[in-house]
Design an enzyme around this catalytic site. Sequence first.
Site, PDB file in Angstrom:
ATOM      1  N   THR A 193      14.027   2.373   4.376  1.00 47.63           N
ATOM      2  CA  THR A 193      14.578   1.181   3.738  1.00 47.63           C
ATOM      3  C   THR A 193      14.144   1.161   2.331  1.00 47.63           C
ATOM      4  O   THR A 193      13.226   0.480   1.934  1.00 47.63           O
ATOM      5  CB  THR A 193      14.229  -0.184   4.291  1.00 47.63           C
ATOM      6  OG1 THR A 193      14.651  -0.261   5.617  1.00 47.63           O
ATOM      7  CG2 THR A 193      14.977  -1.301   3.563  1.00 47.63           C
ATOM      8  N   GLU A 279       4.096  -1.086   2.692  1.00 48.98           N
ATOM      9  CA  GLU A 279       3.647  -2.357   3.251  1.00 48.98           C
ATOM     10  C   GLU A 279       2.154  -2.333   3.566  1.00 48.98           C
ATOM     11  O   GLU A 279       1.685  -1.492   4.330  1.00 48.98           O
ATOM     12  CB  GLU A 279       4.460  -2.699   4.504  1.00 48.98           C
ATOM     13  CG  GLU A 279       5.877  -3.147   4.117  1.00 48.98           C
ATOM     14  CD  GLU A 279       6.765  -3.426   5.306  1.00 48.98           C
ATOM     15  OE1 GLU A 279       7.737  -4.148   5.122  1.00 48.98           O
ATOM     16  OE2 GLU A 279       6.485  -2.924   6.396  1.00 48.98           O
ATOM     17  N   ASN A 401       4.272  -6.615   9.627  1.00 47.02           N
ATOM     18  CA  ASN A 401       5.333  -6.214  10.542  1.00 47.02           C
ATOM     19  C   ASN A 401       5.286  -6.897  11.896  1.00 47.02           C
ATOM     20  O   ASN A 401       6.252  -6.847  12.656  1.00 47.02           O
ATOM     21  CB  ASN A 401       5.345  -4.698  10.691  1.00 47.02           C
ATOM     22  CG  ASN A 401       5.942  -4.075   9.456  1.00 47.02           C
ATOM     23  OD1 ASN A 401       7.081  -4.339   9.122  1.00 47.02           O
ATOM     24  ND2 ASN A 401       5.141  -3.297   8.734  1.00 47.02           N
TER      25      ASN A 401
END
Lengths: 406, 406
Positions: A193, A279, A401
């Site tokens: 992504t 992340e 997440n």
Amino acid sequence: MTTVDVKQVVAKHIVSPKGFTAAGMHCGVKHKKKDLALLFSEVPASVAGVFTTNAIKAAPVVVTKETIYDSRTLQAVVLNSGNANACTGKQGLADAKQMQQLVADKFMIPANTVGVCSTGVIGQHLPMEPIIKGIQEIELGDSVEHGVHFAEALLTTDTVMKNTAYTVMIDNKEVTIAGTAKGSGMIEPNMATMLGVITTDAKIDSDTLQTLLAAATNVTFNAITVDGDTSTNDTVLALANGLAGNESLTPEHADWDAFKEAFRLVSQDLAKMIAKDGEGATKLIETTVIGAATNEEAIKIAKTVVGSPLVKTAVFGNDANWGRILAAVGYSGCAIDPTNVFIKIGDEAVVDGGEPLDFSEAYLLEYLKQPEIKIVVDLHVGEGQGKAWGCDLTYDYVQINATYRS
Amino acid sequence: MTTVDVKQVVAKHIVSPKGFTAAGMHCGVKHKKKDLALLFSEVPASVAGVFTTNAIKAAPVVVTKETIYDSRTLQAVVLNSGNANACTGKQGLADAKQMQQLVADKFMIPANTVGVCSTGVIGQHLPMEPIIKGIQEIELGDSVEHGVHFAEALLTTDTVMKNTAYTVMIDNKEVTIAGTAKGSGMIEPNMATMLGVITTDAKIDSDTLQTLLAAATNVTFNAITVDGDTSTNDTVLALANGLAGNESLTPEHADWDAFKEAFRLVSQDLAKMIAKDGEGATKLIETTVIGAATNEEAIKIAKTVVGSPLVKTAVFGNDANWGRILAAVGYSGCAIDPTNVFIKIGDEAVVDGGEPLDFSEAYLLEYLKQPEIKIVVDLHVGEGQGKAWGCDLTYDYVQINATYRS
């Protein structure tokens, strides 16, 4: 590496090249942050694109692939964050096409010259009402501020904008290449992504640009990993509008190497920024592999090392756990000689001939606290070399997440 | 599934089958916990083994593979935890061979009938002094307590022992198959830092046992993943000493299916226990794939789903984020039709025909709080089916692996 005169642009943003305007705004897909971005070229631009290899492709990926295959030209790209329009079936395709048509109507250009990209949560239908209103209202410009707003509107869990730009002289004319991207989870090449948009005012045809983008992607965007999850939405688009006035660029052009190098640098900067801002990441990990059987295997091994959860957690914990690096090299599936592997972390050699060396734990404890960690692996198998980039695996990755959708 | 009469043994441990004795003790590789285990068969046993596919193989893997290839027979297995004797070069090989020789001397049996396994930190030389002393002192027995001590001595970051056993009637004689294993990080088939030992008193030759173990491993130990890191040390050994007195088992034997099923259940129990006790895990995730092109692809897809960091964190966060499941199916590299995928979480269908369904978020929020999460994917591509097991990704995984070595 070719020695060429490539200059980094100081105020670097997507509208640095001539003839591009952009904007970013909050339309309402997200609660508060910017979520809609638009890029426009004053003339139709040559286009190249690389897309996710996931068999499940988001609607905007399907639409944009068809569009550029059909027209080989783009004049505008519309992007939203907050919703990936992925796994949304027929309605999703209709929504992506409506986004495209709305932009075409706004500028009175053909729909097949408008690219569409989305990023964000998957499996939910795109809220079209705010997007329709946003596309009507959004106002383009070529100031630094416009470039910044564009970059901000792409972000999801990213913590920083990702912009870069270089200039290079082609036919004694200044050509600019700029890029903007977003990460930062579901990052595993081929692709992840990530959305990337590269603009240039160079003159270059779509086929040549496509070949250049594909080659640059293999050693940059496809050489990063955050979590090994290949996204449904990955897209990198390159637009070249020719307004710099150079002779059309081909591999035979005298200044081709300079352009190619500047283009690679833009891609590499964006890729490294994505990996570094993975992340929850606190550190960028760069692994260089030399002495592999081929360049492809070198990149594959380097990616296996930076993608290993055990290497990633060790780096997070400032632990010079070289055994995990060696183990990752071992399960990469590539040709290695276990008795002839050399590994260096920072400036400290830790393994030679496959055997552990005495090394300074104190040095490495300090070294591993740096924001950029470099690992070098020499396989002594062949001449192949390559690099890959990743990040450490932290509590925050789990936190982000485990709670992202809700 | 064959309908066969297989009974689970209540007090299940590695010495349940006739003629096996075992022990586990603290010798001093670790600070306090048990770290040395020994298994002995009163007669030489047929042996089968499956080992890591990592090109970097730990010394005990190299030694044990050579040993059983040479002798096709084992009478003893010595195992230590706390140090994997991996990436330790020539000294490591010498240390593994010394462990083997010490056990051979203790029982006055040939060295090539002694298996060696190690698990723990990699890249550090094995402390031989405590191991030598331990092998001299360790005392075997066939009580439940001895079986428990054996299982405990294999553990590293495991939180629970992993034991199972079944009985099955072969030629009207009761045959017992038992297994003990350890996980729990660096778990990715083909294989992962897992050690498994299976004992049986069945009579079966080494070649047949090897074929059976390899087949069972493909659908059990090779169908689990914790973090995708393939260890340097993975080993499963199966020992069959024939003391049950049955006719030698082959696929032509009338009771073969019953034996095969009991053997698969032992392997599957151990594999599931390893997945469930993955480092930091709070939940077991079981994914069943049906309608795949082949059984192999079904297992590969199921493993991709349970191995996805984004699926794992979503399960940790009780988030019915089915889009991540579908995305993982998509990047598995297997044959799928994006417009004809069906996905069910627990009893709730979430995707059909590749399109999202209205489903009860409230039900799934509660369901995902259970300790065992079941996901079913129907691809409508072919007749292939398979299962894989994994666990959620939690803060504790990061904590354990950022601090494990130091």
